[in-house]
Design an enzyme around this catalytic site. Structure first.
Site, PDB file in Angstrom:
ATOM      1  CD1 TRP A  95      -0.797  -6.540  -0.310  1.00 10.80           C
ATOM      2  CD2 TRP A  95      -0.063  -6.271  -2.396  1.00 10.80           C
ATOM      3  NE1 TRP A  95      -0.197  -7.697  -0.687  1.00 10.80           N
ATOM      4  CE2 TRP A  95       0.260  -7.576  -1.958  1.00 10.80           C
ATOM      5  CE3 TRP A  95       0.303  -5.880  -3.689  1.00 10.80           C
ATOM      6  CZ2 TRP A  95       0.929  -8.491  -2.764  1.00 10.80           C
ATOM      7  CZ3 TRP A  95       0.969  -6.802  -4.481  1.00 10.80           C
ATOM      8  CH2 TRP A  95       1.277  -8.087  -4.024  1.00 10.80           C
ATOM      9  CE  LYS A 105      15.559 -10.650  -9.576  1.00  4.80           C
ATOM     10  NZ  LYS A 105      15.937 -10.043  -8.348  1.00  4.80           N
ATOM     11  CB  CYS A 139      -0.862   0.040   1.249  1.00  3.80           C
ATOM     12  SG  CYS A 139      -1.828  -1.433   1.527  1.00  3.80           S
ATOM     13  CD  GLU A 189      18.715 -12.276  -7.134  1.00  2.79           C
ATOM     14  OE1 GLU A 189      18.139 -12.824  -6.178  1.00  2.79           O
ATOM     15  OE2 GLU A 189      18.253 -11.258  -7.685  1.00  2.79           O
ATOM     16  CG  ASN A 220       0.287   2.157   3.685  1.00  2.00           C
ATOM     17  OD1 ASN A 220      -0.761   2.216   3.056  1.00  2.00           O
ATOM     18  ND2 ASN A 220       1.400   2.757   3.281  1.00  2.00           N
ATOM     19  N   GLY A 221      -0.625  -1.323   6.468  1.00  2.00           N
ATOM     20  CA  GLY A 221      -0.378  -2.213   7.608  1.00  2.00           C
ATOM     21  C   GLY A 221      -1.578  -3.123   7.832  1.00  2.00           C
ATOM     22  CG  HIS A 250      23.337 -36.404  -4.035  1.00  2.00           C
ATOM     23  ND1 HIS A 250      23.788 -37.641  -3.632  1.00  2.00           N
ATOM     24  CD2 HIS A 250      24.439 -35.608  -4.104  1.00  2.00           C
ATOM     25  CE1 HIS A 250      25.101 -37.586  -3.426  1.00  2.00           C
ATOM     26  NE2 HIS A 250      25.512 -36.365  -3.716  1.00  2.00           N
ATOM     27  NE  ARG A 267       5.258   1.425  -0.940  1.00  2.00           N
ATOM     28  CZ  ARG A 267       6.249   1.516  -0.060  1.00  2.00           C
ATOM     29  NH1 ARG A 267       7.290   2.252  -0.340  1.00  2.00           N
ATOM     30  NH2 ARG A 267       6.197   0.885   1.089  1.00  2.00           N
ATOM     31  CD  GLU A 307      11.443 -11.431  -7.963  1.00  3.01           C
ATOM     32  OE1 GLU A 307      10.923 -10.810  -7.045  1.00  3.01           O
ATOM     33  OE2 GLU A 307      12.582 -11.166  -8.410  1.00  3.01           O
ATOM     34  CE  LYS A 336      12.172  -2.186  -5.293  1.00  2.00           C
ATOM     35  NZ  LYS A 336      13.053  -3.215  -5.884  1.00  2.00           N
TER      36      LYS A 336
HETATM   37  O1  M6R Z   1      13.430  -4.520   0.352  1.00  2.00           O
HETATM   38  P1  M6R Z   1      14.038  -5.871   0.635  1.00  2.00           P
HETATM   39  O2  M6R Z   1      15.372  -6.053   0.053  1.00  2.00           O
HETATM   40  O3  M6R Z   1      14.034  -6.194   2.107  1.00  2.00           O
HETATM   41  O4  M6R Z   1      13.064  -6.904  -0.050  1.00  2.00           O
HETATM   42  C1  M6R Z   1      13.223  -8.288   0.128  1.00  2.00           C
HETATM   43  C2  M6R Z   1      12.459  -9.069  -0.916  1.00  2.00           C
HETATM   44  O5  M6R Z   1      11.088  -8.857  -0.774  1.00  2.00           O
HETATM   45  C3  M6R Z   1      12.887  -8.679  -2.344  1.00  2.00           C
HETATM   46  O6  M6R Z   1      14.256  -8.854  -2.525  1.00  2.00           O
HETATM   47  C4  M6R Z   1      12.125  -9.523  -3.374  1.00  2.00           C
HETATM   48  O7  M6R Z   1      12.554 -10.842  -3.341  1.00  2.00           O
HETATM   49  C5  M6R Z   1      12.285  -8.878  -4.756  1.00  2.00           C
HETATM   50  N1  M6R Z   1      11.072  -8.960  -5.472  1.00  2.00           N
HETATM   51  C6  M6R Z   1      13.402  -9.480  -5.528  1.00  2.00           C
HETATM   52  O8  M6R Z   1      13.469  -9.117  -6.849  1.00  2.00           O
END
Ligand code: M6R
Length: 605
Positions: free
Chosen positions: A75, A486, A2, A482, A101-102, A505, A27, A489, A600
């Site tokens: 959100w 990527k 949010c 990673e 928010n929250g 294994h 976000r 996502e 985000k």
């Molecule tokens: O803001 P942060 O680095 O704490 O966020 C952590 C994860 O939510 C963030 O890295 C998420 O995995 C991203 N979408 C990665 O691309």
């Protein structure tokens, strides 16, 4: 997640708020709304809509004018995305408007009590509870009404409240969800993220948890939820408004991938000490005496930041010879971990607001641990909560998918590892070697980004895959993790990362022509072992893309990456795979900057 924006001043408020909401779009959200008034108005005017900010904009009537207002992107947590559940929420008399928010943990209990008292709800949200509680307060001042209502609330909030009978002010409060005031010339702003403010003012006041504020056009004051005044001196935001623009790129992800050489240059700037072959990390507050006493390093983060932490842990072990490991903060906080006074805990976060990381930090501090932050957003909750730390200086990262911040975080860990190493047993010559490697990074990143066309072609092929396997061994494994995150996502292609050493294994059973493998193959002491894994895959007709320092005979294609020092190689090897994920997603027509279901900053559990 949010977003909140608010304004009070002399300007026409609706366009300002809509622009602010657009700046918060990154976000992630599912609906948006705005409520406005002005000193001469007798009531509140509100519009809200499921969907994008542009859907909201389309609904704004022609005569929707005012000089004070609050707005929100939602959100969904309590109740599906819908017009009714979008914020702001009004009370029965349309006098109180709240954006939040929250999460209010005891919302159902409060809702049941309010319904029993005859209150009619218009939404399924937890936030509406707060609106009614404020409306029912009989206190004289709006601030006291909000304070009284908040006393009933368990959970987290960043809120902004507008009241038709107090239309010279906006009251805000923070507990676990960011609230930032923006100080202008005879005008004030409020937002949950400086991104919404920086095109108007760079003077900001960040509220602490348990703090409230009243903003009027020419004045603001901050105080605790108990009522005592707090001092809140404005600070200047370093990030320029232009950093939030696309700068000629089609997406923020593309822009941010291509900003990495400059970003790495920034994280290194002013920190290298050639005289002693070490680095200065001003915010660390760890003298040599204390640094020598650290017996273990535990790194906590989520998602990409966790993966950067995995690379960091390896660098710390290699360069400083301190046992180190990384763990998802989201797991750590629930497992009643043994907290050891000789361990240095490091919380990693781009946003500095990730709730799971913040909760882990708070739990650690409650138990007396020393916690460092490796954070991008200056003044964010985790940066403030940590005892000390290192800023990663990646600049604002707008795309939901993290790229430049991952790279800068790994470099920041390289600096930390070198610093700890040189206080302990890392030799001067090794210190020099690592510094030379760090200095080479920006140019090597540029070199790699020049290979975009080659990677784009490969991505067209990979876009047809239903699933992909990423493998790496030791230094290559976090890179594989990673890269796999990527890809999934941003392209929604299923991807799995595995240590190359574990292939036989189990995962070898998956190998067939339809499952491409991306293998991270650095030229280090494990090169031959990695080559053997490629042979095993090839023998089963698996298709291989290698990311390596030299052509790999068994691979169908090798992306050749410039060689750096062995310890620093993982920093570079992920970069072509960011481009691979990007171009695969592009070929599939995905919403690159805002992948489905993701936000985000994950500021809720
Ligand atoms: O803001 P942060 O680095 O704490 O966020 C952590 C994860 O939510 C963030 O890295 C998420 O995995 C991203 N979408 C990665 O691309």
């Amino acid at each position: 997640m949010c977003g909140i924006v608010g304004y009070i001043g002399k300007r026409d408020v609706a366009p300002l708020l809509l622009e602010g909401l657009q700046r918060l779009e990154y976000r992630g959200y599912d609906s948006a709304g705005v409520v406005i008034t002005s000193p001469k108005a007798t009531g509140l005017k509100m519009v809200k809509a499921k969907g994008r900010v542009r859907d909201l904009e389309a609904r704004v009537p022609k005569r929707f004018t005012g000089t004070t207002g609050i707005a929100h992107t939602r959100w969904a947590t309590h109740g599906a995305p819908s017009d009714e559940n979008a914020h702001p929420h009004l009370d029965g008399e349309n006098k109180v408007a709240v954006v939040h928010n929250g999460i209010i943990d005891n919302a159902s209990e409060l809702r049941a009590k309010l319904i029993a008292d005859g209150v009619e709800f218009r939404s399924e949200t937890d936030t509406e509870v707060l609106t009614h509680l404020i409306a029912r307060s009989t206190a004289e001042k709006l601030e006291d009404r909000v304070r009284e209502a908040l006393r009933h609330i368990e959970g987290t909030y960043g809120i902004a409240v507008l009241h038709a009978d107090f239309n010279d002010r906006i009251v805000v409060a923070r507990n676990g969800s960011p609230v930032v005031l923006g100080i202008g010339e005879k005008e004030m702003f409020v937002a949950s993220d400086v991104a919404a403010l920086v095109s108007h003012t760079r003077q900001v006041v960040t509220l602490d948890d348990g703090e409230m504020a009243t903003i009027k056009a020419d004045d603001y004051r901050t105080y605790t939820t108990e009522g005592s005044r707090t001092s809140a001196e404005p600070t200047t935001v370093e990030w320029e408004a232009e950093s939030y623009d696309m700068g000629g790129h089609d997406t923020y992800m593309h822009k941010e991938i291509f900003e990495q050489a400059d970003a790495v240059d920034r994280v290194l700037r002013g920190r290298i000490d050639d005289r002693f072959s070490t680095v200065h990390l001003g915010g660390l507050n760890l003298d040599a005496h204390d640094a020598r006493k650290v017996r273990r390093v535990k790194i906590l983060g989520c998602g990409t930041s966790y993966h950067a932490g995995m690379i960091g842990a390896q660098m710390i072990e290699e360069l400083a010879r301190i046992p180190a490991d990384a763990e998802p903060a989201s797991e750590f906080r629930y497992r009643n971990a043994v907290v050891d006074p000789d361990t240095l805990y490091v919380a990693v976060s781009q946003s500095g607001e990730t709730y799971d990381v913040l909760a882990a930090v708070q739990e650690l501090k409650r138990k007396g641990a020393r916690v460092f932050g490796v954070v991008n957003v200056v003044g964010s909750a985790i940066a403030r909560e940590a005892d000390a730390g290192v800023y990663v200086h990646a600049g604002p990262e707008v795309c939901v998918v993290s790229t430049k911040c991952f790279t800068n975080t790994t470099v920041a860990f390289g600096l930390l590892a070198l610093h700890l190493g040189r206080i302990r047993d890392l030799s001067v010559s090794d210190g020099k070697r690592i510094i030379a490697g760090l200095r080479q990074l920006p140019a090597q990143i540029e070199q790699m980004l020049e290979r975009e066309d080659e990677i784009k072609k490969l991505a067209q092929e990979f876009a047809e895959a239903k699933s992909m396997l990423f493998i790496g061994r030791v230094r290559g494994y976090p890179v594989a993790r990673e890269a796999s995150l990527k890809l999934k996502e941003v392209s929604y292609i299923h991807a799995e990362a595995y240590p190359a050493s574990e292939l036989k294994h189990g995962p070898l059973a998956l190998i067939e022509p339809a499952l491409p493998t991306v293998a991270i193959v650095p030229d280090d002491d494990l090169l031959e072992k990695n080559r053997a894994a490629l042979e095993e895959i090839k023998a089963r007709s698996g298709k291989i893309l290698a990311v390596a320092h030299q052509e790999q005979e068994k691979a169908d294609h090798t992306i050749v990456v410039p060689k750096n020092e062995d310890e620093l190689d993982p920093i570079l090897m992920g970069i072509p795979l960011q481009l691979l994920a990007y171009h695969t997603a592009l070929a599939l027509g995905r919403d690159i900057d805002k992948p489905r279901n993701l936000a985000k900053s994950v500021t809720v559990e």
